[in-house]
Design a protein around this motif. Structure first.
Motif, PDB file in Angstrom:
ATOM      1  N   ILE A 255      23.884  25.913  25.343  1.00  0.00           N
ATOM      2  CA  ILE A 255      24.173  27.164  26.045  1.00  0.00           C
ATOM      3  C   ILE A 255      25.685  27.319  26.093  1.00  0.00           C
ATOM      4  CG2 ILE A 255      24.004  28.367  28.239  1.00  0.00           C
ATOM      5  CD1 ILE A 255      21.490  26.634  28.747  1.00  0.00           C
TER       6      ILE A 255
ATOM      7  N   ASP B  82      24.226  33.664  26.999  1.00  0.00           N
ATOM      8  CA  ASP B  82      22.947  33.244  26.449  1.00  0.00           C
ATOM      9  C   ASP B  82      21.875  34.048  27.169  1.00  0.00           C
ATOM     10  OD1 ASP B  82      21.558  30.322  25.363  1.00  0.00           O
ATOM     11  OD2 ASP B  82      20.439  31.539  26.788  1.00  0.00           O
TER      12      ASP B  82
ATOM     13  N   PHE C 186      18.672  33.836  27.518  1.00  0.00           N
ATOM     14  CA  PHE C 186      17.675  33.175  28.358  1.00  0.00           C
ATOM     15  C   PHE C 186      18.320  32.631  29.623  1.00  0.00           C
ATOM     16  CE2 PHE C 186      15.075  29.683  29.901  1.00  0.00           C
ATOM     17  CZ  PHE C 186      13.873  30.336  30.029  1.00  0.00           C
ATOM     18  N   ASN C 187      19.507  32.083  29.471  1.00  0.00           N
ATOM     19  CA  ASN C 187      20.223  31.620  30.649  1.00  0.00           C
ATOM     20  C   ASN C 187      20.492  32.777  31.602  1.00  0.00           C
ATOM     21  OD1 ASN C 187      23.334  30.804  31.736  1.00  0.00           O
ATOM     22  ND2 ASN C 187      21.689  29.345  31.963  1.00  0.00           N
TER      23      ASN C 187
ATOM     24  N   TYR D  36      18.503  35.172  32.084  1.00  0.00           N
ATOM     25  CA  TYR D  36      17.262  35.368  32.838  1.00  0.00           C
ATOM     26  C   TYR D  36      17.219  34.448  34.050  1.00  0.00           C
ATOM     27  CZ  TYR D  36      12.408  34.530  34.112  1.00  0.00           C
ATOM     28  OH  TYR D  36      11.265  34.339  34.825  1.00  0.00           O
ATOM     29  N   VAL D  37      17.575  33.175  33.825  1.00  0.00           N
ATOM     30  CA  VAL D  37      17.530  32.225  34.941  1.00  0.00           C
ATOM     31  C   VAL D  37      18.505  32.655  36.040  1.00  0.00           C
ATOM     32  CG1 VAL D  37      17.815  29.829  35.611  1.00  0.00           C
ATOM     33  CG2 VAL D  37      16.858  30.371  33.394  1.00  0.00           C
TER      34      VAL D  37
ATOM     35  N   LEU E 166      12.385  39.220  30.274  1.00  0.00           N
ATOM     36  CA  LEU E 166      12.010  37.959  29.636  1.00  0.00           C
ATOM     37  C   LEU E 166      11.153  38.205  28.397  1.00  0.00           C
ATOM     38  CD1 LEU E 166      12.168  34.911  29.768  1.00  0.00           C
ATOM     39  CD2 LEU E 166      10.113  34.907  31.150  1.00  0.00           C
ATOM     40  N   MET E 167      10.266  39.198  28.472  1.00  0.00           N
ATOM     41  CA  MET E 167       9.456  39.521  27.300  1.00  0.00           C
ATOM     42  C   MET E 167      10.370  39.937  26.150  1.00  0.00           C
ATOM     43  SD  MET E 167       6.392  39.496  26.279  1.00  0.00           S
ATOM     44  CE  MET E 167       4.776  40.193  26.372  1.00  0.00           C
TER      45      MET E 167
ATOM     46  N   ALA F 156      11.842  36.867  24.705  1.00  0.00           N
ATOM     47  CA  ALA F 156      10.871  36.153  23.868  1.00  0.00           C
ATOM     48  C   ALA F 156      10.817  36.776  22.480  1.00  0.00           C
ATOM     49  CB  ALA F 156       9.498  36.185  24.531  1.00  0.00           C
TER      50      ALA F 156
ATOM     51  N   TYR G 140      14.026  36.015  20.557  1.00  0.00           N
ATOM     52  CA  TYR G 140      14.106  34.623  20.114  1.00  0.00           C
ATOM     53  C   TYR G 140      13.206  34.386  18.911  1.00  0.00           C
ATOM     54  CZ  TYR G 140      13.824  29.624  19.764  1.00  0.00           C
ATOM     55  OH  TYR G 140      13.862  28.359  19.260  1.00  0.00           O
TER      56      TYR G 140
ATOM     57  N   VAL H 190      19.186  32.521  21.110  1.00  0.00           N
ATOM     58  CA  VAL H 190      19.328  33.346  22.309  1.00  0.00           C
ATOM     59  C   VAL H 190      20.794  33.528  22.666  1.00  0.00           C
ATOM     60  CG1 VAL H 190      17.114  33.113  23.469  1.00  0.00           C
ATOM     61  CG2 VAL H 190      18.739  31.251  23.570  1.00  0.00           C
TER      62      VAL H 190
ATOM     63  N   VAL I  81       3.748  36.474  29.363  1.00  0.00           N
ATOM     64  CA  VAL I  81       5.017  36.264  28.668  1.00  0.00           C
ATOM     65  C   VAL I  81       5.113  34.832  28.166  1.00  0.00           C
ATOM     66  CG1 VAL I  81       7.501  36.409  28.862  1.00  0.00           C
ATOM     67  CG2 VAL I  81       6.100  37.994  30.118  1.00  0.00           C
TER      68      VAL I  81
ATOM     69  N   VAL J  87       3.080  34.291  25.055  1.00  0.00           N
ATOM     70  CA  VAL J  87       3.749  34.834  23.863  1.00  0.00           C
ATOM     71  C   VAL J  87       4.840  33.872  23.408  1.00  0.00           C
ATOM     72  CG1 VAL J  87       5.253  36.678  23.036  1.00  0.00           C
ATOM     73  CG2 VAL J  87       3.263  37.234  24.418  1.00  0.00           C
ATOM     74  N   LEU J  88       5.635  33.410  24.370  1.00  0.00           N
ATOM     75  CA  LEU J  88       6.749  32.517  24.024  1.00  0.00           C
ATOM     76  C   LEU J  88       6.246  31.265  23.342  1.00  0.00           C
ATOM     77  CD1 LEU J  88       9.365  32.285  26.908  1.00  0.00           C
ATOM     78  CD2 LEU J  88       9.823  32.392  24.477  1.00  0.00           C
TER      79      LEU J  88
ATOM     80  N   MET K  28      11.732  26.515  27.522  1.00  0.00           N
ATOM     81  CA  MET K  28      11.938  27.785  28.243  1.00  0.00           C
ATOM     82  C   MET K  28      10.760  28.077  29.152  1.00  0.00           C
ATOM     83  SD  MET K  28      13.415  30.324  25.386  1.00  0.00           S
ATOM     84  CE  MET K  28      15.001  30.132  24.627  1.00  0.00           C
TER      85      MET K  28
ATOM     86  N   VAL L  74      10.529  28.750  37.823  1.00  0.00           N
ATOM     87  CA  VAL L  74      11.044  29.971  38.459  1.00  0.00           C
ATOM     88  C   VAL L  74       9.892  30.762  39.065  1.00  0.00           C
ATOM     89  CG1 VAL L  74      12.131  32.182  38.009  1.00  0.00           C
ATOM     90  CG2 VAL L  74      13.083  30.127  37.009  1.00  0.00           C
TER      91      VAL L  74
ATOM     92  N   TYR M 118      19.920  19.351  25.568  1.00  0.00           N
ATOM     93  CA  TYR M 118      20.483  20.515  24.873  1.00  0.00           C
ATOM     94  C   TYR M 118      20.690  21.678  25.837  1.00  0.00           C
ATOM     95  CZ  TYR M 118      18.437  17.946  20.948  1.00  0.00           C
ATOM     96  OH  TYR M 118      18.070  16.981  20.069  1.00  0.00           O
ATOM     97  N   ARG M 119      19.640  21.998  26.563  1.00  0.00           N
ATOM     98  CA  ARG M 119      19.738  23.114  27.505  1.00  0.00           C
ATOM     99  C   ARG M 119      19.621  22.611  28.940  1.00  0.00           C
ATOM    100  NH1 ARG M 119      19.245  28.188  24.986  1.00  0.00           N
ATOM    101  NH2 ARG M 119      18.803  29.095  27.002  1.00  0.00           N
TER     102      ARG M 119
ATOM    103  N   TYR N 181      21.646  22.725  31.223  1.00  0.00           N
ATOM    104  CA  TYR N 181      22.239  23.657  32.185  1.00  0.00           C
ATOM    105  C   TYR N 181      21.173  24.583  32.763  1.00  0.00           C
ATOM    106  CZ  TYR N 181      25.263  27.524  33.681  1.00  0.00           C
ATOM    107  OH  TYR N 181      25.874  28.522  34.374  1.00  0.00           O
ATOM    108  N   ASP N 182      20.248  25.035  31.907  1.00  0.00           N
ATOM    109  CA  ASP N 182      19.129  25.854  32.395  1.00  0.00           C
ATOM    110  C   ASP N 182      18.334  25.098  33.448  1.00  0.00           C
ATOM    111  OD1 ASP N 182      19.400  28.236  31.156  1.00  0.00           O
ATOM    112  OD2 ASP N 182      18.044  27.802  29.491  1.00  0.00           O
TER     113      ASP N 182
ATOM    114  N   VAL O 125      17.061  27.167  41.619  1.00  0.00           N
ATOM    115  CA  VAL O 125      16.105  28.216  41.990  1.00  0.00           C
ATOM    116  C   VAL O 125      15.070  27.667  42.962  1.00  0.00           C
ATOM    117  CG1 VAL O 125      14.312  29.759  41.143  1.00  0.00           C
ATOM    118  CG2 VAL O 125      16.399  29.501  39.845  1.00  0.00           C
TER     119      VAL O 125
END
Lengths: 480, 103, 442, 218
Positions: A72, A129, A131-132, A134-135, A175-176, A179, A182, A188, B43, B46-47, B66, B73, D54-55, D57-58, D65
């Motif tokens: 990221i 990024d 996706f990030n 989104y978070v 998010l969709m 997806a 990606y 992303v 979602v 799909v992912l 993800m 979340v 790798y990710r 951080y997420d 959260v």
């Protein structure tokens, strides 16, 4: 000097408020002190980051050392830097204000949530990024919802519930879209996507989903339905945060995607957005004029001001983008001052019925001055920040030859003038119902005035701010 | 092989749409919260399903990660939403949003 | 269109009002006030760049039309129509006084249009002087003058004379330097001469006095306090704006740079801005007179204008880039101020006449009633311009009043509907569909 | 309205389906990169490698959260009404809890350990731990009031804080945030995962409980 240039200020901006949140959570009795210390240190970090970026140019930071596409990336250019700066400025002001506003029982919940929100905002502005993003968007949304519900009244809870559902719905649409993007391009990262994206069904669907999801979160007319209730029933500092920063954060994402990721500017779509923006200005302005409660009036004013931000889409010129970005900054600061002033009035009289303001002007002169100054900036009168922004916008409109937006611009200014004067007019009159006033802490009044003066001062900082916006050319290369 | 992957993805779209419909038409907040969760599952499906288009080698792990992030979340948001719903009910006496327009 | 027609049209813009200033003419014509504006409107609507030289008039006067002049002419014509409407109500009992007012009105109008069209120093000077004294006449015409108004008008007259003397000096200096008095040639000539700084300061001082820019704003405020709505709009929209325009036209902006003068002007403008901010603030606290606040707003704007001029003098390239926006700024400023003023003054009068005691409580209320006010205003236009339709209009006005009520209610209802969950999300989905379709069919 | 709505949703579903079907049938995504770097990631399970290296951080933000949701729930105050207070558990539930909770804790430990090479990991383990907590709560167990204040809070933030501290430590040695040196990556991931499992489990159970137990006591 090495300290400034070698420290990872980018990460500090995310970690400091996060540690602040944890500290406020663990030692809730000292939450106010801890929160204020964090606020000041975040402001200092932003200043350091600004110096760093001014010295070394735009910054790309690979978290975990992997770099895109596997890891990221964080990215700092003029756009993100200014968002961080305005967040820090508003953040410090709000922190000082809330240190006097909340009673201990609420304060121990408020501080960790607010620090979390701050961390979310900073990480959102820094992220490169999708996706990030989104978070961070969810982090921000949940914090905002919890803050709205803080006052615990039935209306606040209902507004928070609705806000949460809307926020989740918007995020899922986003998010969709992520997806789809990606799976179409295998990355992303915004910069990598920007190189690869081209017109295809998956991209159309992704953009459609992401744009609408974000519009819902930005509350652009006619999707503004959740905003007035949420922004007006929250405690005053929270209202200020929501109007000044949270809504803008979603707009920031939209702007980033629009400028970088989405393939060639789509004329029809940009006109649609401009049109919705224009409707938002008129609709929000008229609704604001008819409101009888001060905080609702200010909330509708936010609906209206959001409309301005979308006028730049059909203009599609660098100066247009700069204009709305300038508007975004000055609106953030002016709206903070306005909600703080409303908070003072509410604190003082226990209600915010405009018709019963009962000579607030004589009793809270500082607050009312602040309200007036913020109003000047919203109206776009010289020499405020709002004026510079509208002036630039007017210039962009003239350059593009689409003069009809200028009419909207002026009508919006007049409407703003009307509702600001409406409030100020009543502030001088004596109300029929007498009420028992409660003393407003001096700190709250002076912070409000300081922020309002800052909103005016923004008008004098135009050269510096415009130069900062050029860092990394987020709006495209200038022809010169 | 390919067909089943896309079939799963389409099922995800179906869940997403069903959830959306339920979110709009049901007034009770619990149903709305469930509907949001179903949309989320759509979602995620799909992912995760489209990650298996790698032709033989192991599926792409990034969407899986993800989805795990997304699930956490979603769980957090659901927990907050449910508590909020209970609070709304204890304040207003009903678990619905009151501002439905007059019919 | 052929040249002769254009010549005639352009001439008739200031010419027709001048002609109609003769009492025998205007006393026989219906709607002569509107008639006089017609050529200006026509010219403003035609998009064409054209200029003529009238070498036979005075020292040779040039009239011309281009984009900037067109914009100003259009806005100015609109203002004149509005003012004409307001004036037609306020007629005196005596016929002679009426005729006098009408003549002065026409002269002022001719002066303002001529100044906008003028392409040389002499023409501008002549027309703007005509306008200035015509306006003085309008100020003092009428039977029942308050002594305060007379005093204010006297101050105005003195200011005008001083300003005109200054500008006449400028004319002489320019004539010394260059043969040709057109703006373009004069700028070139003066930019190379030794008199540049003197020229700049005289022009700035003269027009600043005419426009009432801080610190020369004293007469503006004094005059303002005692004006009716029509005259207030006129003052804002015509003499002040023409003076600002004069500064733009006379100064060699974008062709030469004079750092000291520019920076000094910027400083003056800034101080003026701050000073005006304070004025506004105190006005809010003390009297809450919206009329005065509007005037101060104009002071703010003119302070800003001075800063812009200062910038133009320090940095020619910036000026060339922003030149057009300054014209737009002037035009929009006059329009916006006129609208604001019209509303404020009218409504304040309305309140004072209804109940003297309630004024303090209700002054702010009118903002809420603006739709009704607009309707009433439209009604007045109708009833005074077309008296025979008066009764019909009244009925329509009442009907419109009802409509406004309905409209307000339906607005609130619409907003409630928009807030409903189902409607909102359906809208959301529709928007998603539209956006995606737009993307596909791009 | 209903009809319009259905039409819109069907149109949206059709559009989405078309978009998905138009995607290429083969796409490696990032799997090439992930397998290339798996050797220096410290684990062999690619999903765990993505999540915690790798990710990472997420994942770090996502722990945030979860904690935030708990803060939000606690800030809402007590929602418990008389009917929600569980009465004394029946003998079946009581005995089941006694048997199941130890098993669940063992399963959680296994999942957490296995995450390094096969599917599993902190979140799965945390979820099982959370389930054990829920079962305990249903069976009428309450946390000791001496542990309710700071100790409980510390255990809740432990995962997040250790994650951040480990990430920050390497910033001091000329690396980026969360950039683990390959030779220590495995150990560090294990440490972070272990504490995260604990925090997640407790947080999930606390979310189920609703209000802040400290306030509930008063």
């Amino acid at each position: 000097m090495n300290l400034i240039f070698d420290t990872h200020w980018v990460m500090m901006l995310i970690l400091l408020p996060l540690f602040g949140a944890v500290a406020c959570f663990l030692w809730s009795r000292q939450a106010v002190t801890l929160g204020l210390i964090t606020a000041v240190s975040v402001l200092l970090s932003v200043i350091a980051l600004t110096l760093q970026v001014l010295e070394q140019g735009t910054l790309r930071y690979a978290v975990g050392g992997w770099g895109a596409p596997l890891g990221i990336d964080l990215y700092v250019d003029g756009l993100s830097l200014l968002m961080l700066i305005v967040t820090a400025v508003v953040g410090v002001a709000i922190s000082v204000y809330s240190s006097a506003y909340f009673k201990p029982g609420k304060a121990k919940h408020y501080w960790p949530l607010w620090m979390f929100l701050w961390a979310a905002l900073n990480s959102l502005f820094l992220s490169a990024d999708i996706f990030n993003l989104y978070v961070t968007l969810e982090l921000m949304g949940l914090a905002a919802v919890a803050l709205v519900a803080l006052s615990g009244s039935a209306s606040a809870l209902a507004a928070a519930m609705r806000y949460l559902l809307i926020s989740l719905l918007g995020s899922l649409f986003y998010l969709m879209g992520v997806a789809l993007l990606y799976h179409a391009y295998g990355t992303v990262d915004i910069a990598l996507l920007a190189q690869q994206v081209e017109s295809s069904p998956a991209v159309w669907a992704a953009i459609g989903l992401m744009v609408t999801g974000l519009l819902l979160k930005i509350a652009l007319f006619p999707l503004h339905f959740w905003l007035p209730a949420a922004h007006s029933s929250a405690p005053a500092p929270v209202s200020a945060l929501l109007s000044a920063l949270v809504v803008k954060a979603s707009f920031y994402i939209l702007l980033r995607l629009w400028l970088d990721v989405f393939p060639e500017a789509n004329l029809a779509l940009s006109y649609l957005l401009g049109l919705l923006g224009a409707s938002a200005i008129i609709w929000g302005g008229i609704q604001a004029l008819y409101q009888t409660r001060l905080k609702l009036l200010i909330a509708y004013s936010t609906v209206m001001q959001i409309g301005y931000l979308f006028l730049a889409f059909p203009l599609a010129s660098i100066i247009g983008w700069k204009a709305v970005f300038y508007l975004l900054l000055s609106h953030a600061i002016a709206k903070t001052a306005m909600f703080m002033a409303a908070g003072n009035i509410l604190f003082y009289g226990g209600h915010d019925q405009i018709a019963d303001l009962d000579r607030v002007a004589q009793r809270l002169p500082i607050t009312l001055t602040a309200f007036g100054l913020a109003g000047i900036s919203l109206m776009g009168l010289p020499p405020s920040g709002g004026f510079i922004a509208k002036w630039l916008l007017l210039e962009a409109i003239i350059l593009s030859g689409q003069w009809w937006w200028a009419i909207i611009l002026i009508a919006g200014g007049l409407l703003t003038g009307a509702y600001v004067f409406k409030v100020i007019g009543f502030a001088f009159t004596q109300a029929e119902v007498p009420h028992e006033p409660r003393m407003v802490p001096k700190r709250m009044e002076w912070v409000t005035l300081t922020v309002a003066v800052l909103a005016i001062m923004l008008g004098f900082m135009a050269p510096q701010l415009l130069a900062l916006m050029d860092l990394g050319a987020p709006f495209g290369e200038t022809m010169s | 092989m390919i067909n089943t992957i896309f079939l799963y993805a389409l099922a995800g779209v179906g869940l997403f749409s069903l959830g959306l419909y339920a979110l709009i038409v049901h007034a009770h907040l619990l149903r709305k919260i469930l509907a949001i969760n179903i949309m989320g599952s759509g979602v995620f499906l799909v992912l995760v399903s489209l990650a298996d288009r790698t032709q033989g080698i192991a599926p792409d792990p990034v969407p899986h990660a993800m989805v795990i992030t997304g699930i956490v979340v979603a769980v957090s948001a659901t927990a907050l939403a449910l508590t909020l719903m209970l609070r709304v009910r204890s304040e207003t006496g009903q678990a619905e949003l009151l501002e439905e327009p007059p019919k | 269109m052929n040249d002769i027609l254009w010549n005639l049209l352009l001439l008739s813009v200031p010419g027709l009002p001048l002609l109609l200033a003769f009492p025998p003419l205007h006393s026989r014509l219906p709607w002569f006030r509107y008639l006089a504006v017609t050529p200006a409107i026509i010219v403003a609507l035609m998009s064409m760049t054209y200029s003529i030289e009238l070498s036979w008039l005075l020292f040779g006067i040039g009239l011309g039309i281009d984009g900037q002049a067109q914009l100003l002419l259009g806005v100015s014509a609109l203002l004149w129509i509005a003012v004409a409407t307001l004036f037609s109500r306020k007629t005196s009992n005596s016929k002679a006084v009426n005729n006098l007012i009408s003549s002065l009105f026409m002269l002022t109008m001719a002066g303002s249009f001529g100044a906008i069209l003028a392409t040389d120093l002499v023409g501008f000077f002549v027309f703007s002087t005509l306008m200035g004294y015509g306006f003085y006449g309008l100020l003092i015409a009428g039977d029942d003058l308050h002594h305060q108004t007379r005093r204010a008008a006297r101050i105005y007259l003195v200011a005008m004379i001083i300003a005109d003397v200054m500008l006449f000096e400028v004319l002489l200096i320019t004539a010394l330097v260059t043969e040709n008095m057109s703006f373009a040639m004069a700028h070139q000539g003066i930019a190379q001469s030794d008199y540049l700084t003197l020229y700049l300061w005289l022009v700035v001082f003269g027009f600043a006095l005419k426009a009432g820019i801080w610190p020369l704003h004293f007469w503006l405020i004094a005059v303002y306090r005692h004006l009716g709505s029509a005259m207030a709009i006129l003052l804002c929209g015509v003499p002040v704006i023409i003076a600002l325009l004069g500064m733009l036209r006379w100064l060699p902006l974008g062709e030469t740079s004079s750092i000291t003068t520019g920076v000094t002007l910027q400083g003056i403008g800034l101080i003026g801005l701050l000073y005006t901010c304070f004025l506004i603030f105190f006005e809010w606290l003390k009297n809450r007179s919206f009329t005065m606040i509007t005037v101060y707003t104009m002071l703010l704007a003119s302070g800003l204008f001075i800063i812009a001029i200062g910038t133009g003098l320090t940095d020619a390239t910036t000026w060339i880039r922003y030149e057009n926006s300054v014209y737009y700024f002037i035009a929009l400023l006059s329009l916006a101020l006129a609208i604001l003023l019209a509303l404020t003054i009218r409504l304040q009068q309305h309140h004072t006449t209804t109940t003297a005691t309630q004024v303090d409580d209700n002054t702010a209320m009118w903002f809420e009633r603006w739709p009704a006010t607009a309707v009433a205003w439209a009604g007045n236009i109708g009833s005074h311009t077309l008296p025979e339709w008066r009764s019909g209009w009244l009925a329509k006005v009442n009907h419109l009043g009802l409509l406004v009520c309905v409209w307000k209610r339906s607005l609130a209802a619409n907003e409630r509907n928009l807030q409903g969950w189902t409607v909102a999300i359906t809208l959301f989905l529709t928007l998603a569909a539209i956006i995606t379709l737009l993307l596909i069919f791009h | 309205m209903r009809l319009l709505l259905m039409a819109l949703i069907i149109a949206m579903a059709a559009g989405l389906a078309y978009a998905i079907l138009s995607l290429p049938a083969e796409s490696a995504g990032l799997s090439v990169y992930t397998t290339e770097n798996i050797a220096i990631s410290g684990v062999t399970n690619p999903v765990t490698a993505v999540l915690l290296n790798y990710r990472a951080y997420d994942t770090f933000l996502e722990l945030g959260v979860l904690l935030l949701a708990l803060l939000g729930v606690w800030s809402l105050g007590s929602t418990a009404t008389a009917s929600q207070r569980p009465s004394a558990p029946g003998p079946v539930l009581d005995n089941l809890a006694r048997v199941l909770v130890p098993i669940l804790i063992v399963v959680a430990g296994y999942l957490f350990w296995a995450g390094a090479y096969i599917p599993g990991g902190a979140f799965q383990a945390g979820a099982v731990l959370g389930a054990a907590g829920v079962l305990l709560i249903l069976a009428g167990w309450r946390i000791n009031h001496r542990l309710v204040g700071l100790p409980l809070r510390i255990s809740l933030v432990l995962g997040l804080v250790v994650f951040a501290v480990v990430g920050t430590l390497f910033m001091l040695t000329d690396r980026q945030f969360l950039e683990f040196p390959p030779q220590y990556a495995g150990v560090l991931i294990l440490l972070i995962e272990g504490l995260a499992t604990l925090s997640i489990g407790i947080a999930l159970a606390a979310l189920f409980l609703g209000a802040d137990p400290e306030e509930d006591d008063n």
